[in-house]
Design an enzyme around this catalytic site. Sequence first.
Site, PDB file in Angstrom:
ATOM      1  N   ARG A  57      -3.822  23.142 -12.104  1.00  0.00           N
ATOM      2  CA  ARG A  57      -2.962  22.106 -12.704  1.00  0.00           C
ATOM      3  C   ARG A  57      -3.403  21.756 -14.123  1.00  0.00           C
ATOM      4  NH1 ARG A  57      -0.111  16.809  -9.909  1.00  0.00           N
ATOM      5  NH2 ARG A  57       1.001  16.180 -11.783  1.00  0.00           N
TER       6      ARG A  57
ATOM      7  N   GLU B 266      -5.347  18.232  -9.639  1.00  0.00           N
ATOM      8  CA  GLU B 266      -5.889  18.755 -10.896  1.00  0.00           C
ATOM      9  C   GLU B 266      -7.372  19.104 -10.808  1.00  0.00           C
ATOM     10  OE1 GLU B 266      -4.038  17.024 -14.438  1.00  0.00           O
ATOM     11  OE2 GLU B 266      -5.936  17.328 -15.461  1.00  0.00           O
TER      12      GLU B 266
ATOM     13  N   ASN C 137      -1.908  20.934 -19.056  1.00  0.00           N
ATOM     14  CA  ASN C 137      -2.354  20.146 -20.202  1.00  0.00           C
ATOM     15  C   ASN C 137      -2.467  20.988 -21.474  1.00  0.00           C
ATOM     16  OD1 ASN C 137      -2.594  17.842 -18.590  1.00  0.00           O
ATOM     17  ND2 ASN C 137      -4.623  18.474 -17.893  1.00  0.00           N
TER      18      ASN C 137
ATOM     19  N   ARG D  28       0.828  -1.234   0.000  1.00  0.00           N
ATOM     20  CA  ARG D  28       0.000   0.000   0.000  1.00  0.00           C
ATOM     21  C   ARG D  28       0.852   1.269   0.000  1.00  0.00           C
ATOM     22  NH1 ARG D  28      -3.366  -2.947   3.717  1.00  0.00           N
ATOM     23  NH2 ARG D  28      -5.052  -3.881   2.534  1.00  0.00           N
TER      24      ARG D  28
ATOM     25  N   HIS E 230       5.426  11.905 -27.674  1.00  0.00           N
ATOM     26  CA  HIS E 230       4.499  12.688 -26.843  1.00  0.00           C
ATOM     27  C   HIS E 230       4.799  14.189 -26.946  1.00  0.00           C
ATOM     28  CE1 HIS E 230       1.977  13.822 -23.442  1.00  0.00           C
ATOM     29  NE2 HIS E 230       3.019  14.436 -22.902  1.00  0.00           N
TER      30      HIS E 230
ATOM     31  N   LYS F  75       6.512  23.968 -12.435  1.00  0.00           N
ATOM     32  CA  LYS F  75       5.604  22.833 -12.193  1.00  0.00           C
ATOM     33  C   LYS F  75       5.337  22.673 -10.702  1.00  0.00           C
ATOM     34  CE  LYS F  75       4.043  18.348 -13.290  1.00  0.00           C
ATOM     35  NZ  LYS F  75       4.052  17.197 -14.150  1.00  0.00           N
TER      36      LYS F  75
ATOM     37  N   HIS G  69      -2.390  19.479 -24.873  1.00  0.00           N
ATOM     38  CA  HIS G  69      -2.518  18.040 -24.695  1.00  0.00           C
ATOM     39  C   HIS G  69      -3.832  17.468 -25.243  1.00  0.00           C
ATOM     40  CE1 HIS G  69       1.020  18.607 -22.306  1.00  0.00           C
ATOM     41  NE2 HIS G  69       1.073  17.359 -21.909  1.00  0.00           N
TER      42      HIS G  69
ATOM     43  N   GLU H 155       7.810  20.659 -23.687  1.00  0.00           N
ATOM     44  CA  GLU H 155       7.228  20.835 -22.346  1.00  0.00           C
ATOM     45  C   GLU H 155       7.884  22.026 -21.628  1.00  0.00           C
ATOM     46  OE1 GLU H 155       4.593  19.182 -21.422  1.00  0.00           O
ATOM     47  OE2 GLU H 155       4.634  17.180 -22.329  1.00  0.00           O
TER      48      GLU H 155
ATOM     49  N   HIS I  44      -2.966  14.565 -27.469  1.00  0.00           N
ATOM     50  CA  HIS I  44      -3.363  13.179 -27.179  1.00  0.00           C
ATOM     51  C   HIS I  44      -4.151  12.574 -28.328  1.00  0.00           C
ATOM     52  CE1 HIS I  44      -2.797  12.874 -22.536  1.00  0.00           C
ATOM     53  NE2 HIS I  44      -1.684  12.760 -23.211  1.00  0.00           N
TER      54      HIS I  44
ATOM     55  N   LYS J 206       2.133  12.217 -10.722  1.00  0.00           N
ATOM     56  CA  LYS J 206       1.235  11.419 -11.569  1.00  0.00           C
ATOM     57  C   LYS J 206       1.976  10.151 -11.967  1.00  0.00           C
ATOM     58  CE  LYS J 206      -1.798  14.839 -13.679  1.00  0.00           C
ATOM     59  NZ  LYS J 206      -2.224  15.473 -14.941  1.00  0.00           N
TER      60      LYS J 206
END
Length: 372
Positions: free
Chosen positions: A245, A241, A249, A125, A270, A231, A252, A189, A256, A147
């Site tokens: 945040r 997010e 993106n 965990r 990417h 960041k 993105h 980025e 994506h 993330k």
Amino acid sequence: MTGSNDGLRLDLGDRSYDIAVGDGTLKSAGTAIRNAAGPGKCWVVTDETVAATYLAPLEDSLREAGLAFQTIVLPPGEGSKNFATVENVVNTVLDGAPERSSTMIALGGGVIGDLTGFAASIILRGINFVQIPTTLLAQVDSSVGGKTGINTRHGKNLAGAFYQPKLVIADTGVLDTLPRRELVAGYAEVVKYGLIRDVGFFDWLEQNGAAVLDGDGEARAYAVRASCAAKAAVVAEDERENGVRALLNFGHTFGHALEAETGFGAELLHGEAVAIGMIMALELSATLDLCPVADIDRVRQHYAATGLPMTVPKAQNRRWEPATLIRHMGHDKKVQDGKVTFILARGIGKAFVARDVDLGDVERLLDDAVGA
Ligand code: NAD
Ligand code: GLY
């Protein structure tokens, strides 16, 4: 400039952590890891390409710091970021009887970082986790902010967890061996931070971006630190997010969709997809009379000067269909109440979240951008 460039730290209460950026930080990683995560046993996860050059120095530094460790080497590339590999990694770690005080160390790009962080989040965990990012993309984006995740048959990054590392060690010297294409993709980025909320950083990149890409150590370290500071500031404000945040993106939603169309493979990296997506987001903003065209011209000039792609690649047998790209957008994690979220901009450094964009406008834009 957003945040300080010295003593970088992501502020999240008792889950705060340092981001150590500099040329040569890998050599002292062992001591830094021991200080941040304690003396427990470590598992290093890396890929074959990175291992060939950077595993030995990391292992030496772990030995010097008196840390016991085991190493797991995976095949490089997005193909490793799946349930089967996580199962393998988790069971290999469990074979070695980890304790909650044990530490997983991700040595590699975003693939290794995302996968290792996810494994660390579920073993017992949650055991300690340290990021040692070795691509520009991982140093300025994926290693910071917690993330983690893997791809599933339903799509990319659809299983995962927010799970913060105890420490990030970004050795900018390792970027010397990164292929130019990967470097430029990661640079997208970096540019993103300027475009979303720091026109001063964009000004700096206009003057120094080529030096960052050509291997100027000082410029490179400055760009990575400034990106991490940007960041860290955003994530400290909105870890999960729910608000600001989402600005990260930028580009993105389009990116994506382009990646999904090309199968998340080598045809379009990417960062390349994000670079093209950011131009599309700016163009959409201009169509809606939000962004001055002069700002887009400025961004295009910077792309041209640094080799960032502005348009989709014209691969053989590849037909880009606006309607299909919009369908991909509908499967994005960022869809909310059935609506596709876009990040638009009122100019360089002035991005904002838009949830009411008319998909007809998007389709017309895509028709111009990718239509035959
Ligand atoms: P990657 O991890 O696949 O690395 C790219 C290639 O570079 C690999 O072949 C790797 O072996 C090689 N490499 C790595 N370091 C090297 C070095 N120093 N010298 C030479 N070769 C080196 O790709 P990436 O671009 O780093 O990461 C992409 C992944 O990151 C995607 O899976 C994406 O979903 C994820 N990502 C995650 C976040 C996040 O916030 N967690 C953000 C952005 C992207
Ligand atoms: N890469 C986007 C984020 O970390 O939120």
